[in-house]
Design an enzyme around this catalytic site. Structure first.
Site, mmCIF file in Angstrom:
data_model
loop_
_atom_site.group_PDB
_atom_site.id
_atom_site.type_symbol
_atom_site.label_atom_id
_atom_site.label_comp_id
_atom_site.label_asym_id
_atom_site.label_seq_id
_atom_site.Cartn_x
_atom_site.Cartn_y
_atom_site.Cartn_z
ATOM 1 N N HIS A 185 0.857 -1.195 0.000
ATOM 2 C CA HIS A 185 0.000 0.000 0.000
ATOM 3 C C HIS A 185 0.894 1.246 0.000
ATOM 4 C CE1 HIS A 185 -3.145 2.767 0.628
ATOM 5 N NE2 HIS A 185 -3.817 2.187 1.605
ATOM 6 N N HIS A 188 -2.632 6.904 -0.970
ATOM 7 C CA HIS A 188 -3.640 7.541 -0.106
ATOM 8 C C HIS A 188 -3.119 8.251 1.140
ATOM 9 C CE1 HIS A 188 -6.497 4.317 -1.986
ATOM 10 N NE2 HIS A 188 -6.077 5.203 -2.854
ATOM 11 N N TYR A 190 -0.675 7.448 3.247
ATOM 12 C CA TYR A 190 -0.135 6.664 4.373
ATOM 13 C C TYR A 190 1.399 6.604 4.282
ATOM 14 C CZ TYR A 190 -5.023 5.909 5.159
ATOM 15 O OH TYR A 190 -6.356 6.140 5.403
HETATM 16 C C1 LIG Z 1 -14.625 1.889 3.485
HETATM 17 C C2 LIG Z 1 -13.420 2.023 2.621
HETATM 18 C C3 LIG Z 1 -12.192 1.572 3.081
HETATM 19 C C4 LIG Z 1 -11.053 1.651 2.268
HETATM 20 N N1 LIG Z 1 -9.888 1.128 2.716
HETATM 21 C C5 LIG Z 1 -8.806 1.056 1.888
HETATM 22 C C6 LIG Z 1 -7.646 0.348 2.283
HETATM 23 O O1 LIG Z 1 -7.561 -0.253 3.359
HETATM 24 N N2 LIG Z 1 -6.622 0.328 1.412
HETATM 25 C C7 LIG Z 1 -6.663 0.951 0.184
HETATM 26 O O2 LIG Z 1 -5.693 0.917 -0.560
HETATM 27 N N3 LIG Z 1 -7.773 1.614 -0.200
HETATM 28 C C8 LIG Z 1 -8.851 1.654 0.591
HETATM 29 N N4 LIG Z 1 -9.999 2.240 0.161
HETATM 30 C C9 LIG Z 1 -10.084 2.732 -1.238
HETATM 31 C C10 LIG Z 1 -10.627 1.608 -2.158
HETATM 32 O O3 LIG Z 1 -9.677 0.586 -2.340
HETATM 33 C C11 LIG Z 1 -11.055 2.132 -3.533
HETATM 34 O O4 LIG Z 1 -9.931 2.568 -4.246
HETATM 35 C C12 LIG Z 1 -12.033 3.267 -3.398
HETATM 36 O O5 LIG Z 1 -13.150 2.870 -2.644
HETATM 37 C C13 LIG Z 1 -12.486 3.761 -4.779
HETATM 38 O O6 LIG Z 1 -13.204 2.799 -5.452
HETATM 39 P P1 LIG Z 1 -14.796 2.888 -5.541
HETATM 40 O O7 LIG Z 1 -15.133 4.198 -6.173
HETATM 41 O O8 LIG Z 1 -15.134 1.701 -6.418
HETATM 42 O O9 LIG Z 1 -15.344 2.771 -4.161
HETATM 43 C C14 LIG Z 1 -11.147 2.208 0.969
HETATM 44 C C15 LIG Z 1 -12.384 2.675 0.526
HETATM 45 C C16 LIG Z 1 -13.500 2.587 1.324
HETATM 46 C C17 LIG Z 1 -14.812 3.055 0.785
#
Ligand SMILES: Cc1cc2nc3c(=O)[nH]c(=O)nc-3n(C[C@H](O)[C@H](O)[C@H](O)COP(=O)(O)O)c2cc1C
Length: 397
Positions: A185, A188, A190
């Protein structure tokens, strides 16, 4: 990239060969933190949750999983650094494998996106910098309240190798738990992104300043993990153009292309490819908080993603705001090999089937994204076909 997708029919529902893995379609479960692993240990509800979202030949990436006891910044996130965690993950992985899925564990350290309540001995969180995340952002604490982010402690250069070592051990643990591979990862805002982005990284040593220096920590992690488990079991996630948690950069395109050129070079030196590169769309900022992205036209964003897609020599996964139609279009236009879906997969465990037959989707409930109930908002979203819904009474455990 194109050599594989071109050989197939180029649809979201067509098979795809991702290194040694044969995928039956291109719809990937995006990594998503769900805060259901009480005290860092995956419990049976996780096995049910992931099994519900598994299709035969489908590819899943777990929620961010902690590489060490300093890595947490959300309540009840699973770890992969203790024996108890490894044992507990085995059951989750088995449940996915039984249904023919392929699952990678996402390795996560939040860096400064933490709080003293999550740190051993109440110490300050670690980062590339001692600047805190601005008050624009709030951290969710274990008691359900929110607060501002505290001042982190900038790692000394000599300490960084220990953190790299945590990733290496976590990768080995993931393989012992039966995972098919791991995702680093690096996105975002981190820890890894805190080194990559010049809006955060203010170091004056060999880990700061030039893009090359800012890439150093990521590349050390990639090299350590690849050395431990092999490139073909390692994916990397980056988000050069996402400002989540103040992760801004003055040149997102240049930064992304630099990371990619380093990954390409590593692959050439090794004579083998990483499993994939996973990039988050710029339009997806502030996840969990806003539906819309930062200013910037869709065309500009598409160009940025296309530049990354074109530069990377290997499987490309995109993520962020994709609908069924946008995903179909992206694959058909060869803008990506695979598309990872987050929020829609939370509320539609049988998302792949629904996409295939163009069935209506269930709306997700944001309020239960990060709660701890093992059922509500987690494993109780409906299936179209009730027979495929349940793995049994596991979810109540
Ligand atoms: C509740 C939630 C938790 C997430 N946790 C992570 C995570 O642990 N690691 C990560 O790389 N992205 C995380 N994301 C981002 C998602 O992997 C994804 O890129 C993001 O939701 C955009 O896609 P979507 O528009 O299909 O939801 C999270 C997103 C949501 C909604």
């Amino acid at each position: 990239m194109a050599e594989n997708s071109a050989a197939q029919d180029g649809s979201l529902f067509s098979p795809y060969r991702m290194g040694k893995f044969s995928l039956s379609h291109r719809v990937v479960l995006a990594p998503m933190t769900r805060c259901r692993a009480l005290n860092g240990i995956p419990r049976p509800a996780l096995a049910e949750y992931y099994a519900q979202r598994t299709t035969n030949g489908g590819f899943l990436i777990t929620e961010g999983t902690l590489v060490s006891n300093t890595a947490a910044g959300f309540p009840h996130v699973p770890g992969i650094y203790s024996e108890e965690q490894v044992e507990a993950w085995k059951k989750v992985v088995d449940a996915v494998h039984k249904k023919g899925g392929i699952i990678f564990c996402q390795l996560w350290h939040v860096g400064r996106a933490s709080h003293r309540v999550y740190q051993p001995g109440g110490a300050p969180p670690i980062s590339s910098t001692s600047k805190p995340i601005s008050s624009r952002w709030r951290i969710l604490k274990p008691d359900g309240s929110y607060s501002t982010y505290p001042e982190p402690r900038a790692l000394e250069a000599y300490e960084i190798q220990d953190v790299v070592e945590h990733y290496r051990k976590a990768a080995l643990n993931a393989i012992r738990a039966g995972f098919d591979g791991i995702e680093i990862h690096g996105a975002h805002g981190y820890l890894i992104d805190q080194f990559l982005k010049n809006g955060i990284n203010d170091r004056t040593d060999e880990y700061g300043g030039s893009i090359a220096n800012r890439c150093k920590f990521l590349m050390q992690v990639v090299q350590a993990v690849v050395g431990a488990i092999g490139a073909e079991q390692v994916g990397v996630r980056i988000s050069p153009a996402i400002d989540h948690l103040d992760a801004t950069d003055s040149d997102p395109l240049g930064l992304g292309l630099e990371v990619i050129s380093r990954l390409n070079k590593l692959q050439a030196d090794l004579g083998s490819r990483l499993t994939y590169l996973h990039v988050t769309q710029p339009r997806y900022t502030a996840y969990g908080q806003a539906e819309s992205g930062r200013p910037g036209s869709e065309e500009e964003e598409a160009q940025l993603m296309r530049a990354f897609r074109k530069a990377y020599q290997g499987t490309f996964i995109c993520s962020g705001g994709y609908t069924r139609e946008l995903g179909m279009e992206a694959v058909a236009q060869d803008d990506t090999d695979l598309v990872s879906y987050g929020r829609l997969f939370i509320s539609n465990p049988d998302l792949v089937l629904r996409f295939k037959i163009n069935a209506p989707l269930t709306k997700y409930n944001r309020k239960t994204f990060y709660t701890q109930d093992p059922v509500v908002g987690y494993t109780d979203y409906p299936f179209l076909n009730r027979d495929s819904a349940s793995q049994g009474p596991l979810s109540r455990l």
